[in-house]
Write an enzyme that holds these catalytic residues in place. Structure first.
Site, short mmCIF file in Angstrom:
data_model
loop_
_atom_site.label_atom_id
_atom_site.label_comp_id
_atom_site.label_asym_id
_atom_site.label_seq_id
_atom_site.Cartn_x
_atom_site.Cartn_y
_atom_site.Cartn_z
CD GLU A 172 3.67 -8.89 -11.59
OE1 GLU A 172 3.03 -8.54 -10.57
OE2 GLU A 172 4.40 -8.12 -12.24
CG HIS A 250 -3.07 -6.04 -7.04
ND1 HIS A 250 -2.81 -5.73 -5.73
CD2 HIS A 250 -2.05 -6.83 -7.46
CE1 HIS A 250 -1.68 -6.29 -5.36
NE2 HIS A 250 -1.19 -6.98 -6.40
CD GLU A 280 1.06 -9.80 -5.29
OE1 GLU A 280 1.95 -10.54 -5.67
OE2 GLU A 280 0.92 -8.60 -5.67
C1 XIL Z 1 5.07 -4.07 -4.81
C2 XIL Z 1 5.25 -3.54 -3.38
O1 XIL Z 1 3.99 -3.42 -2.77
C3 XIL Z 1 5.93 -2.18 -3.42
O2 XIL Z 1 6.21 -1.77 -2.09
C4 XIL Z 1 7.24 -2.30 -4.18
O3 XIL Z 1 7.79 -1.01 -4.32
C5 XIL Z 1 6.97 -2.88 -5.58
O4 XIL Z 1 6.32 -4.14 -5.47
N1 XIL Z 1 2.75 -7.45 -7.80
C6 XIL Z 1 3.60 -8.13 -6.99
C7 XIL Z 1 4.12 -7.44 -5.78
O5 XIL Z 1 3.82 -9.34 -7.19
O6 XIL Z 1 5.38 -7.97 -5.44
C8 XIL Z 1 4.20 -5.95 -5.98
O7 XIL Z 1 4.57 -5.38 -4.73
C9 XIL Z 1 2.87 -5.42 -6.43
C10 XIL Z 1 2.42 -6.06 -7.71
#
Ligand code: XIL
Length: 363
Positions: A172, A250, A280
């Site tokens: 990110e 997402h 993810e």
């Molecule tokens: C999120 C986890 O799911 C949570 O449990 C934690 O509190 C915060 O991070 N993008 C990412 C992930 O790359 O690492 C993030 O995961 C969600 C968004």
């Protein structure tokens, strides 16, 4: 076929609960992480998703938490269906480097141990992410942050050398509006070069691990994905050791990304010589129209279509879901209570599971 399988699954789930309780009664698995195929999969589950993934030559993964892996049912479903694990937070800086000079590897080690014990691969996530910076690191002056980041990457990558298939090296780092790089502590104190430096350091620490840039909101052709594309093209042109790119995916079923646009974006990234992965994925249905069954069917079609984009692209090598059971999803806290994943909170396979299964088998 689906409804019959679900009915069978729910009947036998009751039997499973009895089996698990029986197991608990005879003192099984109290606090120790299940570590191998000895841990029985909850019988009967649908056919293993990992077999369908093998058939399409892709890895199918899930984010997991070390604490949840101590629960036999959770561990059994993970062991049955997935062959690629990502630690949801245990391999991030805020967990590993909680305080100066102390390396908290135990939670990450538990996940890697489970994976290797179940014939699975691991993706390390994530070495540098602005969302997981301990306060003591955030407070470091630039002159101290540089050596800290350098030794952190060397240390963590060396610790897991030979155990992880790939690392999300930088996560990110591009601004949401595509205007440029995201304003983070790393960029402010180390300059734009921190990204290339992180990849070079990771490569030195483990020459065999695949090194990946990971981000969200850059799945389709848009301003942000154009900026991500430009960043990756310049890294490749500079000869920076980068092997792949992760699209977090997402998404929401009420407004899913266009499959054609995702496919075109995946192709141009692959044409840079990079391996692409969906890293993810979850599909929110909270705002989707209609009764639950209608929303579950819509969710199934979104999973099937987007996983299908990866299946159709030879240079897309893996699909990872950000969790697998609605019992444990970050979405509930981040976007509001929802059912975004492949299994319900009783580990019953949802239509979404069969959507992914059919996509992997091109059915
Ligand atoms: C999120 C986890 O799911 C949570 O449990 C934690 O509190 C915060 O991070 N993008 C990412 C992930 O790359 O690492 C993030 O995961 C969600 C968004």
């Amino acid at each position: 076929m689906e409804e019959a399988a679900l009915r069978r699954a729910s009947i036998l789930r009751a039997l499973l609960a009895i089996a698990v309780l029986a197991q608990a009664a005879c003192g099984g698995d109290k606090g120790t992480a299940p570590t191998g195929p000895t841990n029985p999969a909850p019988a009967p589950q649908p056919d293993p998703l990992r077999d369908a993934a093998n058939a399409s030559g892709k890895l199918v993964g899930t984010a997991v938490q070390s604490g949840y892996l101590r629960m036999p049912q959770y561990a059994a479903v993970v062991g049955r269906h997935f062959n690629y694990l990502t630690a949801e937070y245990e391999m991030k800086m805020a967990t590993i480097a909680q305080s100066p000079g102390v390396d908290n590897f135990a939670p990450g080690d538990a996940i890697v141990g489970f994976a290797l014990g179940n014939g699975m691969r691991v993706k390390g996530h994530a070495l540098l992410w602005h969302g997981s910076v301990p306060s003591w690191v955030d407070a470091l002056p630039a002159a101290d942050l540089k050596p800290m980041v350098d030794s952190y990457i060397r240390n963590v990558v060396a610790h897991y050398r030979g155990q992880v298939l790939a690392w999300d090296v930088v996560n990110e780092a591009v601004a949401d509006d595509g205007s440029g790089l995201r304003d983070t502590v790393f960029r402010r104190k180390l300059g734009d070069g921190y990204i290339a430096d992180a990849f070079r350091t990771a490569r030195q620490a483990d020459p065999s691990a695949k090194l990946i840039y990971n981000d969200y909101g850059g799945e389709t052709l848009n301003g942000k994905s154009n900026r991500i594309y430009d960043l990756l093209r310049s890294l490749v042109a500079q000869g920076v050791p980068i092997d792949g790119v992760g699209l977090q995916m997402h998404v929401s079923a009420s407004n899913p990304p266009s499959a054609a646009s995702v496919a075109a974006n995946v192709r141009r990234l692959a044409d840079l010589g990079l391996a692409v992965n969906i890293s993810e994925m979850d599909v929110r249905i909270r705002d989707a129209p209609g009764p639950l069954q209608t929303r579950l069917e819509l969710q199934k079609s979104v999973y099937k279509t987007l996983v299908g984009v990866c299946v159709d692209e030879p240079r897309c090598d893996a699909v990872t879901f950000w969790g697998f059971t609605d019992a444990y999803s970050w979405i509930d806290d981040r976007f509001g209570a929802d059912d975004p994943l492949l299994f319900d909170d009783q580990y019953g396979a949802k239509p979404a599971f069969f959507g992914v299964w059919e996509a992997l088998l091109r059915r």
